[in-house]
Design an enzyme around this catalytic site. Structure first.
Site, short mmCIF file in Angstrom:
data_model
loop_
_atom_site.label_atom_id
_atom_site.label_comp_id
_atom_site.label_asym_id
_atom_site.label_seq_id
_atom_site.Cartn_x
_atom_site.Cartn_y
_atom_site.Cartn_z
N TYR A 125 95.42 -1.58 4.14
CA TYR A 125 96.05 -0.33 3.72
C TYR A 125 96.28 0.62 4.90
CZ TYR A 125 95.39 -1.07 -1.33
OH TYR A 125 95.45 -1.50 -2.63
N LYS A 154 87.19 -13.74 2.48
CA LYS A 154 88.06 -14.91 2.63
C LYS A 154 87.76 -15.48 4.02
CE LYS A 154 91.46 -17.58 1.26
NZ LYS A 154 91.39 -18.50 0.09
N ASP A 176 89.17 -15.99 -3.96
CA ASP A 176 89.91 -16.75 -4.99
C ASP A 176 88.95 -17.27 -6.05
OD1 ASP A 176 88.89 -18.39 -2.97
OD2 ASP A 176 90.65 -19.66 -2.81
N ASP A 207 90.76 -3.75 -4.91
CA ASP A 207 91.84 -3.24 -5.77
C ASP A 207 92.16 -4.27 -6.85
OD1 ASP A 207 94.02 -1.60 -6.61
OD2 ASP A 207 95.38 -2.87 -5.45
N ASP A 255 90.99 -4.38 -11.27
CA ASP A 255 91.92 -4.44 -12.41
C ASP A 255 91.56 -5.64 -13.31
OD1 ASP A 255 93.46 -2.29 -11.35
OD2 ASP A 255 95.33 -3.22 -12.02
C1 IPM Z 1 94.19 2.16 -7.05
C2 IPM Z 1 95.68 2.09 -6.83
C3 IPM Z 1 96.01 2.52 -5.42
C4 IPM Z 1 95.36 1.52 -4.47
C5 IPM Z 1 97.50 2.68 -5.10
C6 IPM Z 1 98.20 3.54 -6.08
C7 IPM Z 1 97.68 3.23 -3.72
O1 IPM Z 1 96.17 0.83 -7.13
O2 IPM Z 1 93.60 3.23 -6.85
O3 IPM Z 1 93.61 1.15 -7.46
O4 IPM Z 1 95.92 0.44 -4.23
O5 IPM Z 1 94.29 1.83 -3.95
MN MN Z 2 94.72 -0.45 -8.12
#
Ligand code: IPM
Ligand code: MN
Ligand code: NAD
Length: 350
Positions: free
Chosen positions: A141, A188, A220, A244, A248
């Site tokens: 990032y 990784k 993975d 990240d 999710d």
């Molecule tokens: C998160 C989001 C952010 C990230 C984006 C919006 C920059 O996906 O906070 O998980 O990737 O960190």
């Molecule tokens: Mn995210």
């Protein structure tokens, strides 16, 4: 206690869910005799639409002098043609960097009544209760050089240094001590030099925490195991982008991304936001799940204000509504964001 909270509603469902979290924090203040002030500022697309940069200077200044920051989400399809540095999302990356918020805590657990809400069989989901500790100010990032040339070649840099890895590892091991004392470090290392460094430094830091068990997993394989055996994880520590993605996935496994809160911590004021984004597909319809934002409010109480009893009161209120089956659409229910928020507020008790 008197606390100054900066609120950054942002885009999409951001304003809906931050107002839910603010209502719950207000209920906490009155139940426990605190005084919280809420100071709302522009960020992301909401700022760009007023001809301001994604992170206006006033917003950053307010954040720097706050006791805590509550954020909704940033990002909107109308800005999708913009390059990374001019998008609403860049505000979040800047704020994390400027405030030194290197440690991102993303807990994912099964809430009462939601044992059947996700895609997994309840016997697979079990009592899943994990904490993803995501490194937040390094890796791909932020690595330089980065760029794109004439639409032909593009490059990003994944870079990590010893101090960055040591400090996030210590956050993970410390968190594990208050939990089930197990850390899974995810990397990784079969491909990436940054991961080789990551693995060796995490292993070194583990020696400072002999009471915590450490294992390592390739990312993975970890992604697969989160769906096959989510209950086998306690604390996961990993670099920025892996964290990240895996968080999710953890959200989906426990029923909905809309349930997941987060705390971003560093030396200064902490930032608290749901893991989900601006959800443009459901924005403005009063159907977003407010729980991720409300639980981010609980994390704000716990980590920024050191109000553990108050944080637990918010979590109990959430547990009591999920147990009663009052759910938003993402969890198969029909409750609106605002109605669910009212119920949570009514159940915040000292
Ligand atoms: C998160 C989001 C952010 C990230 C984006 C919006 C920059 O996906 O906070 O998980 O990737 O960190
Ligand atoms: Mn995210
Ligand atoms: P998203 O997290 O916004 O949505 C993914 C899916 O989850 C959508 O179907 C959405 O409806 C659902 N969802 C998300 N939050 C929900 C909630 N509270 N209740 C019910 N359902 C919910 O991810 P996306 O669609 O990939 O991204 C949309 C925008 O948000 C993009 O611009 C992205 O960059 C941004 N984003 C911002 C943040 C942040 O501000 N922290 C995080 C992730 C994505």
């Amino acid at each position: 206690m008197l606390a100054r909270i900066v609120v950054l509603p942002g885009d999409g469902v951001g304003p809906e869910v931050t107002s839910a979290a603010q209502a719950v924090l207000t209920a906490v203040a009155s139940a426990f005799g605190h005084q919280f002030t809420f100071d709302t500022h522009l960020i992301g697309g909401a700022a760009i639409r007023r001809d301001l940069p994604p992170l206006p200077p006033d917003t950053l200044t307010a954040c720097q002098s706050a006791d805590a920051i509550l954020l909704g989400a940033v990002g909107s399809p109308e800005f999708d043609s913009r390059p990374p540095g001019q998008r609403p999302e860049s505000a979040l990356l800047q704020i994390r960097q400027r405030l030194g918020l290197f440690a991102n805590l993303r807990p994912a657990r099964v809430w009462p009544g939601l044992e059947n809400a996700g895609p997994l069989k309840p016997q697979v989901l079990g009592r899943t209760d994990m904490l993803v500790v995501r490194e937040l100010t390094g890796g791909l990032y932020y690595g330089e050089p980065r760029g794109i040339s004439e639409g032909q070649t593009a490059w990003n840099t994944m870079r990590y240094s010893r101090p960055e890895i040591e400090r996030i590892a210590r956050v993970a091991f410390t968190a594990a001590r208050a939990r089930q004392r197990r850390v899974t470090s995810v990397d990784k290392m079969n491909v990436l030099e940054t991961s080789r460094l990551w693995r060796s430094i995490v292993t070194e830091v583990a020696a400072e925490y002999p009471d915590v068990r450490l294992d390592h997993m390739l990312v993975d394989s970890c992604a697969m195991r989160i769906t096959l055996a989510p209950a086998s994880f306690d604390v996961i520590v990993t670099e920025n982008m892996f964290g990240d993605i895996l968080s999710d996935e953890a959200g989906a496994v426990v029923g909905s991304l809309g349930l997941l809160p987060s705390a971003s911590l560093g030396d200064g004021p902490g930032l608290f936001e749901p893991v989900h984004g601006s959800a443009p597909d459901i924005a403005g319809k009063d159907v977003a799940n407010p729980i991720g934002a409300v639980l981010s409010g609980a994390m704000l109480l716990r980590h920024a204000l050191k109000l553990e009893e108050e944080a637990a009161a918010v979590e109990s209120a959430v547990a009591s509504v999920t147990a009663d089956g009052e759910l938003t659409r993402d969890l198969g229910g029909a409750a609106s964001c605002s109605a669910l928020t009212r119920t949570i507020v009514s159940r915040v008790k000292r």
